[in-house]
Write a protein that holds these residues in place. Structure first.
Motif, PDB file in Angstrom:
ATOM      1  N   GLY A   1       0.811  -1.214   0.000  1.00  0.00           N
ATOM      2  CA  GLY A   1       0.000   0.000   0.000  1.00  0.00           C
ATOM      3  C   GLY A   1       0.843   1.261   0.000  1.00  0.00           C
TER       4      GLY A   1
ATOM      5  N   CYS B 183       2.044   1.915  -3.487  1.00  0.00           N
ATOM      6  CA  CYS B 183       1.018   2.572  -4.314  1.00  0.00           C
ATOM      7  C   CYS B 183       0.900   4.047  -3.962  1.00  0.00           C
ATOM      8  CB  CYS B 183      -0.327   1.882  -4.121  1.00  0.00           C
ATOM      9  SG  CYS B 183      -0.372   0.218  -4.772  1.00  0.00           S
ATOM     10  N   THR B 184       0.995   4.366  -2.684  1.00  0.00           N
ATOM     11  CA  THR B 184       0.921   5.756  -2.243  1.00  0.00           C
ATOM     12  C   THR B 184       2.103   6.550  -2.785  1.00  0.00           C
ATOM     13  OG1 THR B 184      -0.192   5.013  -0.238  1.00  0.00           O
ATOM     14  CG2 THR B 184       0.701   7.241  -0.233  1.00  0.00           C
TER      15      THR B 184
ATOM     16  N   LEU C  23       1.637   7.467  -6.362  1.00  0.00           N
ATOM     17  CA  LEU C  23       0.778   8.648  -6.496  1.00  0.00           C
ATOM     18  C   LEU C  23       1.579   9.918  -6.245  1.00  0.00           C
ATOM     19  CD1 LEU C  23      -2.017   9.857  -6.923  1.00  0.00           C
ATOM     20  CD2 LEU C  23      -2.460   9.479  -4.498  1.00  0.00           C
TER      21      LEU C  23
ATOM     22  N   SER D 178      -3.327   4.988  -9.627  1.00  0.00           N
ATOM     23  CA  SER D 178      -2.676   5.182  -8.324  1.00  0.00           C
ATOM     24  C   SER D 178      -3.678   5.640  -7.277  1.00  0.00           C
ATOM     25  CB  SER D 178      -1.544   6.204  -8.445  1.00  0.00           C
ATOM     26  OG  SER D 178      -0.520   5.716  -9.257  1.00  0.00           O
TER      27      SER D 178
ATOM     28  N   GLN E 171      -5.903   2.546  -6.360  1.00  0.00           N
ATOM     29  CA  GLN E 171      -5.155   1.586  -5.547  1.00  0.00           C
ATOM     30  C   GLN E 171      -4.956   2.098  -4.127  1.00  0.00           C
ATOM     31  OE1 GLN E 171      -1.566   1.026  -7.757  1.00  0.00           O
ATOM     32  NE2 GLN E 171      -2.366  -0.727  -8.878  1.00  0.00           N
ATOM     33  N   THR E 172      -4.611   3.370  -3.984  1.00  0.00           N
ATOM     34  CA  THR E 172      -4.402   3.937  -2.658  1.00  0.00           C
ATOM     35  C   THR E 172      -5.705   3.955  -1.862  1.00  0.00           C
ATOM     36  OG1 THR E 172      -2.602   5.285  -3.531  1.00  0.00           O
ATOM     37  CG2 THR E 172      -3.515   5.935  -1.406  1.00  0.00           C
TER      38      THR E 172
ATOM     39  N   TYR F 291      -6.455   0.579  -0.413  1.00  0.00           N
ATOM     40  CA  TYR F 291      -5.610   0.247   0.732  1.00  0.00           C
ATOM     41  C   TYR F 291      -5.952   1.057   1.987  1.00  0.00           C
ATOM     42  CZ  TYR F 291      -2.328  -2.893  -1.571  1.00  0.00           C
ATOM     43  OH  TYR F 291      -1.748  -3.962  -2.185  1.00  0.00           O
ATOM     44  N   CYS F 292      -6.692   2.140   1.860  1.00  0.00           N
ATOM     45  CA  CYS F 292      -6.990   3.005   3.018  1.00  0.00           C
ATOM     46  C   CYS F 292      -7.687   2.243   4.143  1.00  0.00           C
ATOM     47  CB  CYS F 292      -7.823   4.208   2.588  1.00  0.00           C
ATOM     48  SG  CYS F 292      -6.843   5.472   1.772  1.00  0.00           S
TER      49      CYS F 292
END
Length: 76
Positions: A20, A23-24, A27, A48, A51-52, A55-56
Motif C-alpha cells: 500500500g 502505491c501511495t 501517487l 494510483s 489503488q491507494t 488500501y486506506c
C-alpha cells in the motif's frame, strides 16, 4: 485469504502495508512529475488513486490493531 479466515499473521500484514505504501508513493511520484516535469498521465494517476483508496481501509485496520500489538482480525 484474510477475508476467508478473518485473521492474518503479522508478516502478512506488514507485507500488505508496504504494498500500500508503494502505491501511495507512486501517487506522490505522479504529482511530483506533474509539478516539476510538466508530465501528466491520466490513466496512471487514476490507477494510483484507486489503488491507494483500496488500501486506506487496510491502513486503518493496521494502525488500530497491529501497531498496538494485537493480531489483525477483520471486524464482524
Amino acid at each position: 485469504m484474510i477475508s476467508k479466515t478473518g485473521e492474518a499473521e503479522t508478516i502478512t500484514t506488514h507485507y500488505l502495508v508496504f504494498l500500500g505504501l508503494y502505491c501511495t508513493w507512486c501517487l506522490v511520484n505522479w504529482i511530483w512529475r506533474f509539478y516539476f516535469d510538466g508530465f501528466f498521465d491520466l490513466i496512471a494517476v487514476m490507477a494510483s488513486i484507486v489503488q491507494t483508496m483500496l488500501y486506506c481501509d487496510f491502513f486503518c485496520l493496521y494502525i488500530t490493531k497491529v501497531l498496538k500489538g494485537k493480531k489483525l482480525s477483520l471486524p464482524t
